[in-house]
Design a protein around this motif. Sequence first.
Motif, PDB file in Angstrom:
ATOM      1  N   GLU A 224       0.839  -1.212   0.000  1.00 13.29           N
ATOM      2  CA  GLU A 224       0.000   0.000   0.000  1.00 13.29           C
ATOM      3  C   GLU A 224       0.868   1.254   0.000  1.00 13.29           C
ATOM      4  N   LYS A 225       1.925   1.212   0.790  1.00  8.71           N
ATOM      5  CA  LYS A 225       2.843   2.351   0.848  1.00  8.71           C
ATOM      6  C   LYS A 225       3.571   2.513  -0.484  1.00  8.71           C
ATOM      7  N   PHE A 226       3.967   1.392  -1.087  1.00  8.89           N
ATOM      8  CA  PHE A 226       4.629   1.405  -2.397  1.00  8.89           C
ATOM      9  C   PHE A 226       3.739   2.037  -3.458  1.00  8.89           C
ATOM     10  N   LYS A 227       2.476   1.685  -3.436  1.00  7.76           N
ATOM     11  CA  LYS A 227       1.535   2.201  -4.432  1.00  7.76           C
ATOM     12  C   LYS A 227       1.355   3.711  -4.299  1.00  7.76           C
ATOM     13  N   GLY A 228       1.206   4.193  -3.089  1.00  3.15           N
ATOM     14  CA  GLY A 228       0.987   5.619  -2.882  1.00  3.15           C
ATOM     15  C   GLY A 228      -0.268   6.099  -3.582  1.00  3.15           C
ATOM     16  N   VAL A 292      10.632   2.172  -0.088  1.00  2.00           N
ATOM     17  CA  VAL A 292       9.587   1.596  -0.912  1.00  2.00           C
ATOM     18  C   VAL A 292       8.853   2.629  -1.762  1.00  2.00           C
ATOM     19  N   GLU A 293       8.681   3.838  -1.235  1.00  2.00           N
ATOM     20  CA  GLU A 293       7.950   4.863  -1.984  1.00  2.00           C
ATOM     21  C   GLU A 293       8.696   5.334  -3.229  1.00  2.00           C
ATOM     22  N   ASN A 294      10.019   5.145  -3.233  1.00  4.77           N
ATOM     23  CA  ASN A 294      10.828   5.570  -4.366  1.00  4.77           C
ATOM     24  C   ASN A 294      10.922   4.514  -5.460  1.00  4.77           C
ATOM     25  N   LEU A 295      10.389   3.333  -5.205  1.00  4.13           N
ATOM     26  CA  LEU A 295      10.417   2.258  -6.206  1.00  4.13           C
ATOM     27  C   LEU A 295       9.279   2.435  -7.201  1.00  4.13           C
ATOM     28  N   GLN A 296       9.477   1.930  -8.409  1.00  2.80           N
ATOM     29  CA  GLN A 296       8.362   1.896  -9.366  1.00  2.80           C
ATOM     30  C   GLN A 296       7.934   0.467  -9.669  1.00  2.80           C
ATOM     31  N   VAL A 297       8.799  -0.488  -9.379  1.00  2.00           N
ATOM     32  CA  VAL A 297       8.483  -1.895  -9.659  1.00  2.00           C
ATOM     33  C   VAL A 297       8.904  -2.759  -8.474  1.00  2.00           C
ATOM     34  N   ILE A 298       8.038  -3.707  -8.117  1.00  2.00           N
ATOM     35  CA  ILE A 298       8.375  -4.750  -7.144  1.00  2.00           C
ATOM     36  C   ILE A 298       8.243  -6.097  -7.847  1.00  2.00           C
ATOM     37  N   ILE A 299       9.189  -7.002  -7.565  1.00  2.00           N
ATOM     38  CA  ILE A 299       9.113  -8.364  -8.091  1.00  2.00           C
ATOM     39  C   ILE A 299       8.851  -9.316  -6.928  1.00  2.00           C
ATOM     40  N   ILE A 300       7.748 -10.031  -6.997  1.00  2.00           N
ATOM     41  CA  ILE A 300       7.415 -11.022  -5.966  1.00  2.00           C
ATOM     42  C   ILE A 300       8.294 -12.246  -6.181  1.00  2.00           C
ATOM     43  N   ASP A 301       9.102 -12.592  -5.195  1.00  2.00           N
ATOM     44  CA  ASP A 301      10.053 -13.703  -5.336  1.00  2.00           C
ATOM     45  C   ASP A 301       9.696 -14.872  -4.419  1.00  2.00           C
ATOM     46  N   SER A 302       8.416 -15.014  -4.121  1.00  2.00           N
ATOM     47  CA  SER A 302       7.944 -16.150  -3.324  1.00  2.00           C
ATOM     48  C   SER A 302       6.577 -16.575  -3.845  1.00  2.00           C
ATOM     49  N   ILE A 303       6.085 -17.690  -3.346  1.00  2.00           N
ATOM     50  CA  ILE A 303       4.802 -18.243  -3.811  1.00  2.00           C
ATOM     51  C   ILE A 303       3.762 -18.108  -2.704  1.00  2.00           C
ATOM     52  N   GLY A 304       2.519 -17.832  -3.091  1.00  2.00           N
ATOM     53  CA  GLY A 304       1.423 -17.895  -2.137  1.00  2.00           C
ATOM     54  C   GLY A 304       0.824 -16.570  -1.711  1.00  2.00           C
ATOM     55  N   ILE A 305       1.359 -15.443  -2.203  1.00  2.00           N
ATOM     56  CA  ILE A 305       0.827 -14.156  -1.758  1.00  2.00           C
ATOM     57  C   ILE A 305       0.159 -13.358  -2.878  1.00  2.00           C
ATOM     58  N   LEU A 306       0.294 -13.819  -4.113  1.00  2.00           N
ATOM     59  CA  LEU A 306      -0.240 -13.059  -5.245  1.00  2.00           C
ATOM     60  C   LEU A 306      -1.727 -12.765  -5.101  1.00  2.00           C
ATOM     61  N   SER A 307      -2.513 -13.769  -4.676  1.00  2.00           N
ATOM     62  CA  SER A 307      -3.962 -13.589  -4.607  1.00  2.00           C
ATOM     63  C   SER A 307      -4.358 -12.438  -3.689  1.00  2.00           C
ATOM     64  N   SER A 308      -3.551 -12.161  -2.664  1.00  2.00           N
ATOM     65  CA  SER A 308      -3.840 -11.024  -1.778  1.00  2.00           C
ATOM     66  C   SER A 308      -3.282  -9.707  -2.312  1.00  2.00           C
ATOM     67  N   ILE A 309      -2.217  -9.783  -3.096  1.00  3.43           N
ATOM     68  CA  ILE A 309      -1.622  -8.579  -3.683  1.00  3.43           C
ATOM     69  C   ILE A 309      -2.594  -7.904  -4.649  1.00  3.43           C
ATOM     70  N   TYR A 310      -3.451  -8.709  -5.304  1.00  6.54           N
ATOM     71  CA  TYR A 310      -4.407  -8.141  -6.255  1.00  6.54           C
ATOM     72  C   TYR A 310      -5.296  -7.073  -5.603  1.00  6.54           C
ATOM     73  N   LYS A 311      -5.513  -7.187  -4.313  1.00  5.13           N
ATOM     74  CA  LYS A 311      -6.380  -6.233  -3.609  1.00  5.13           C
ATOM     75  C   LYS A 311      -5.893  -4.791  -3.787  1.00  5.13           C
ATOM     76  N   TYR A 312      -4.592  -4.631  -3.926  1.00  8.67           N
ATOM     77  CA  TYR A 312      -4.014  -3.284  -4.005  1.00  8.67           C
ATOM     78  C   TYR A 312      -3.945  -2.765  -5.447  1.00  8.67           C
ATOM     79  N   GLY A 313      -4.306  -3.610  -6.401  1.00  9.68           N
ATOM     80  CA  GLY A 313      -4.157  -3.236  -7.802  1.00  9.68           C
ATOM     81  C   GLY A 313      -5.335  -2.463  -8.371  1.00  9.68           C
TER      82      GLY A 313
END
Length: 410
Positions: A224-228, A292-313
């Motif tokens: 959420e902080k990354f997205k801003g 994190v706020e200065n990043l434009q891209v994050i790469i998920i490097d683990s399995i099992g969290i994508l389904s919850s990440i969609y909430k922020y998209g």
Amino acid sequence: MILFYKTGILFYAFFARISSLFSGKARLFVRGRKNWRKTLSEKVDSTARYIWMHCASLGEFEQGRPLIEEIKKQFPDCKIVLTFFSPSGFEIRKDYELADIVMYLPLDTKRNAKDFLNLLKPEKVFFVKYEFWHFYISELKKRNIPLFIVSAIFRENQHFFKNTPWGKWYRKMLFKVEHIFVQSEVSAKLLKMVGVNNFTISGDTRFDRVASIAKGFKNFPIVEKFKGNLPLIVAGSTWKPDEELLVEFINQNSEAKMVFAPHEVSEANINRLTQMLKKPVARFSQIKNSEVENLQVIIIDSIGILSSIYKYGNIAYIGGGFGVGIHNILEAATFGLPVIFGPNHQRFKEAVDLKSEGGAFSINDFYQLKTIMDSLLNDDEALKKASKISKNYVAKNIGSTSLIIKKVFK
């Protein structure tokens, strides 16, 4: 025909063994089935009631999972045996907490089917979507153990519906199944056409699964902080052809942020993706809260969290459409994300449906990707409309699990 089938299974086993010398996945396939009789006999409780569910791989497991959860809730005295055909399913879900036994399905031979059922003695059996194994189905029928096919999809070009000697032989399996729960009217009509009437149009249990994900998602404040205040594109289960287009887009765009969740999370693949990006990027496991706020891209490097990440998209891109087929789009749609994917999506009913309703979009090249992305990112009303369509599509299709449970357990 039975001789051809037996020969095919033997050849499959032989080539799997040869491939295991060079392929890690094939090695898991072969090793996972070694000494399965001993493994199963040690795990089985002879006094227990067993429900057996078989899934080809991870995608089918997600369809079977809502049924397992409901069975455990309504019939807690029943034990669940979960089998997989593919290592990509077993290796990720071998520790699934609601299954009492998780193992590979022994190859479909007459002896294996008899020995497996002699050891397990299940009361009811569920095969998910596409799984039709002659000897297991025949042996279940002989023993009067009811077999249910759930979330099934049939297509006209399948062997069942061809009037060839092989097709007629293959079709006999359908008549040995207690009941078939199909996803669509099209599948129902195909079954009727060949005289199979033991079916119910129940829809897809994945809608129930993703609806439960939406209710019980994990919070990731750092995302959420990354997205801003910028729109966030979540690219899920991407492959190299998808990533090349997406990287080109985000490298040209400073008005959106992106989360990549590549299908392959190996070190080599993540390094390749990182090197392609010209924007500030970090791996999810290595993010520092202060940067994190200065990043434009994050790469998920683990399995099992994508389904919850969609909430922020705000927009989802689902990978696989430039290969054999797209991955799960419903996990994104349940959070109200418009979905974009590649051209190979026609076999996926939810993709075809959502595309026709205006909640999903398919692309063939970078120009089409950029056109759709720009349209959604620059037009709030267009984005809201597509988002609402996606969310409503999931909402109106839930309920398959309840229907199946009521019919199977009466």
